[in-house]
Design a protein around this motif. Sequence first.
Motif, PDB file in Angstrom:
ATOM      1  N   ASN A  99      55.540  49.528  39.343  1.00  0.00           N
ATOM      2  CA  ASN A  99      54.631  50.675  39.411  1.00  0.00           C
ATOM      3  C   ASN A  99      53.354  50.326  40.170  1.00  0.00           C
ATOM      4  O   ASN A  99      52.834  51.139  40.933  1.00  0.00           O
ATOM      5  CB  ASN A  99      54.266  51.153  38.001  1.00  0.00           C
ATOM      6  N   VAL A 100      52.845  49.121  39.922  1.00  0.00           N
ATOM      7  CA  VAL A 100      51.583  48.726  40.560  1.00  0.00           C
ATOM      8  C   VAL A 100      51.832  48.254  41.999  1.00  0.00           C
ATOM      9  O   VAL A 100      51.056  48.554  42.906  1.00  0.00           O
ATOM     10  CB  VAL A 100      50.876  47.635  39.721  1.00  0.00           C
ATOM     11  N   ALA A 101      52.944  47.534  42.188  1.00  0.00           N
ATOM     12  CA  ALA A 101      53.249  46.966  43.507  1.00  0.00           C
ATOM     13  C   ALA A 101      53.600  48.032  44.537  1.00  0.00           C
ATOM     14  O   ALA A 101      53.369  47.856  45.741  1.00  0.00           O
ATOM     15  CB  ALA A 101      54.410  45.975  43.391  1.00  0.00           C
ATOM     16  N   PHE A 102      54.126  49.143  44.057  1.00  0.00           N
ATOM     17  CA  PHE A 102      54.630  50.207  44.928  1.00  0.00           C
ATOM     18  C   PHE A 102      53.626  50.614  46.005  1.00  0.00           C
ATOM     19  O   PHE A 102      53.960  50.719  47.192  1.00  0.00           O
ATOM     20  CB  PHE A 102      54.987  51.409  44.043  1.00  0.00           C
ATOM     21  N   ALA A 103      52.357  50.784  45.584  1.00  0.00           N
ATOM     22  CA  ALA A 103      51.319  51.237  46.508  1.00  0.00           C
ATOM     23  C   ALA A 103      51.104  50.249  47.652  1.00  0.00           C
ATOM     24  O   ALA A 103      50.655  50.621  48.739  1.00  0.00           O
ATOM     25  CB  ALA A 103      50.007  51.446  45.757  1.00  0.00           C
ATOM     26  N   LEU A 104      51.413  48.982  47.399  1.00  0.00           N
ATOM     27  CA  LEU A 104      51.232  47.959  48.437  1.00  0.00           C
ATOM     28  C   LEU A 104      52.476  47.856  49.311  1.00  0.00           C
ATOM     29  O   LEU A 104      52.388  47.628  50.519  1.00  0.00           O
ATOM     30  CB  LEU A 104      50.963  46.600  47.788  1.00  0.00           C
ATOM     31  N   GLU A 105      53.640  48.013  48.692  1.00  0.00           N
ATOM     32  CA  GLU A 105      54.895  47.889  49.443  1.00  0.00           C
ATOM     33  C   GLU A 105      54.996  48.955  50.524  1.00  0.00           C
ATOM     34  O   GLU A 105      55.451  48.677  51.629  1.00  0.00           O
ATOM     35  CB  GLU A 105      56.095  47.978  48.485  1.00  0.00           C
ATOM     36  N   VAL A 106      54.538  50.173  50.195  1.00  0.00           N
ATOM     37  CA  VAL A 106      54.681  51.256  51.172  1.00  0.00           C
ATOM     38  C   VAL A 106      53.811  51.046  52.412  1.00  0.00           C
ATOM     39  O   VAL A 106      54.026  51.697  53.424  1.00  0.00           O
ATOM     40  CB  VAL A 106      54.373  52.659  50.573  1.00  0.00           C
ATOM     41  N   ILE A 107      52.827  50.150  52.332  1.00  0.00           N
ATOM     42  CA  ILE A 107      52.041  49.892  53.546  1.00  0.00           C
ATOM     43  C   ILE A 107      52.508  48.631  54.275  1.00  0.00           C
ATOM     44  O   ILE A 107      51.843  48.140  55.179  1.00  0.00           O
ATOM     45  CB  ILE A 107      50.519  49.835  53.259  1.00  0.00           C
ATOM     46  N   ARG A 115      52.862  40.362  45.554  1.00  0.00           N
ATOM     47  CA  ARG A 115      52.948  39.732  44.234  1.00  0.00           C
ATOM     48  C   ARG A 115      51.576  39.268  43.758  1.00  0.00           C
ATOM     49  O   ARG A 115      51.176  39.520  42.622  1.00  0.00           O
ATOM     50  CB  ARG A 115      53.926  38.553  44.285  1.00  0.00           C
ATOM     51  N   ASP A 116      50.841  38.587  44.656  1.00  0.00           N
ATOM     52  CA  ASP A 116      49.522  38.063  44.255  1.00  0.00           C
ATOM     53  C   ASP A 116      48.572  39.181  43.869  1.00  0.00           C
ATOM     54  O   ASP A 116      47.897  39.118  42.837  1.00  0.00           O
ATOM     55  CB  ASP A 116      48.902  37.256  45.402  1.00  0.00           C
ATOM     56  N   ARG A 117      48.532  40.214  44.699  1.00  0.00           N
ATOM     57  CA  ARG A 117      47.581  41.304  44.433  1.00  0.00           C
ATOM     58  C   ARG A 117      47.956  42.093  43.189  1.00  0.00           C
ATOM     59  O   ARG A 117      47.101  42.537  42.435  1.00  0.00           O
ATOM     60  CB  ARG A 117      47.554  42.260  45.626  1.00  0.00           C
ATOM     61  N   ALA A 121      45.644  42.573  39.833  1.00  0.00           N
ATOM     62  CA  ALA A 121      45.282  43.873  39.258  1.00  0.00           C
ATOM     63  C   ALA A 121      45.700  43.940  37.788  1.00  0.00           C
ATOM     64  O   ALA A 121      44.960  44.448  36.944  1.00  0.00           O
ATOM     65  CB  ALA A 121      45.923  45.009  40.055  1.00  0.00           C
ATOM     66  N   LEU A 122      46.888  43.410  37.483  1.00  0.00           N
ATOM     67  CA  LEU A 122      47.355  43.418  36.089  1.00  0.00           C
ATOM     68  C   LEU A 122      46.491  42.501  35.222  1.00  0.00           C
ATOM     69  O   LEU A 122      46.228  42.798  34.052  1.00  0.00           O
ATOM     70  CB  LEU A 122      48.830  43.011  36.016  1.00  0.00           C
ATOM     71  N   ASP A 123      46.043  41.376  35.795  1.00  0.00           N
ATOM     72  CA  ASP A 123      45.110  40.491  35.087  1.00  0.00           C
ATOM     73  C   ASP A 123      43.827  41.232  34.738  1.00  0.00           C
ATOM     74  O   ASP A 123      43.318  41.123  33.627  1.00  0.00           O
ATOM     75  CB  ASP A 123      44.730  39.296  35.982  1.00  0.00           C
ATOM     76  N   ALA A 151      45.705  52.125  40.459  1.00  0.00           N
ATOM     77  CA  ALA A 151      44.674  52.820  41.240  1.00  0.00           C
ATOM     78  C   ALA A 151      43.784  51.861  42.024  1.00  0.00           C
ATOM     79  O   ALA A 151      43.250  52.227  43.062  1.00  0.00           O
ATOM     80  CB  ALA A 151      43.815  53.692  40.307  1.00  0.00           C
ATOM     81  N   ILE A 152      43.611  50.650  41.521  1.00  0.00           N
ATOM     82  CA  ILE A 152      42.661  49.738  42.189  1.00  0.00           C
ATOM     83  C   ILE A 152      43.330  48.631  42.989  1.00  0.00           C
ATOM     84  O   ILE A 152      42.653  47.853  43.645  1.00  0.00           O
ATOM     85  CB  ILE A 152      41.692  49.097  41.178  1.00  0.00           C
ATOM     86  N   VAL A 153      44.670  48.579  42.963  1.00  0.00           N
ATOM     87  CA  VAL A 153      45.355  47.440  43.590  1.00  0.00           C
ATOM     88  C   VAL A 153      45.091  47.379  45.099  1.00  0.00           C
ATOM     89  O   VAL A 153      45.088  46.307  45.694  1.00  0.00           O
ATOM     90  CB  VAL A 153      46.872  47.455  43.258  1.00  0.00           C
TER      91      VAL A 153
END
Length: 228
Positions: A99-107, A115-117, A121-123, A151-153
Amino acid sequence: MIQFTNVSKIYSNGARALVDINLTIENGEFVFLVGPSGAGKSTLIRLLYREETPTRGQVIINGKNLLRMRDHDVPRLRRNIGVIFQDFRLLPSKTVFENVAFALEVIGMSKNEVRDRTRQALDLVGLASKEKVFPNELSGGEQQRISVARAIVNNPALLVADEPTGNLDPETAWGIMDLLYNINKRGTTVVMATHARDIVDQMQKRVIAIENGKVARDDQQGGYGYVD
Ligand code: ADP
Ligand code: ADP
């Protein structure tokens, strides 16, 4: 960074949601939008991430006029704006990590960076240990933390939230507010529509009251001001 000039929004059914709004929000501000149900708060929020466009007037974000923006430029705008909803809106068939990674994968970011980002964000929201879990296995408060991470990833300049604590008990709500407070401290502008009187009264941030589609009050360190 955000400028509304004579902004009106009339929906196709004739509802006059916003009437001649003039408003400036600077970089780094924390702003509460308050007001009765139906006043126009959600509409104002939706104009910010161009889910809606104004009927009249101009919405300018970081020098970009959202009305003149072409459809193919909207994804770039949205990457710079994190959005949080009352009902979380996580994808049920994806894990927390996905769910969180999705926003990064699409770019098109590299797998390692995604993975790192995502873990960062989860941390930040205190849920790194839940990355393999599905949203429906989490409490409401935890789901909202995940949606904050999502939202902030992308490290957006602007975070908008529409009643982010509306489905949470007070204790859990304050946990979310602490996150938003800290995200704002790092420089992100936060605009949040809310009915949470205690939160608004305690935080002493800028309060913009919307009534009948107009700005009824705009206080630099305001209170909630309603008894509802
Ligand atoms: P708030 O968030 O303060 O409750 P809204 O922005 O949701 O206010 O609503 C403002 C007005 O616009 C209300 O009269 C509402 O019924 C109307 N409205 C909101 N969204 C829509 C829509 N998608 N279509 C038609 N009317 C809408
Ligand atoms: P500061 O660190 O500048 O005092 P905070 O955001 O921590 O700012 O606090 C702002 C206001 O919000 C304070 O009045 C504080 O009491 C209240 N507040 C912040 N976090 C909580 C919390 N977890 N529970 C209750 N009140 C809180």
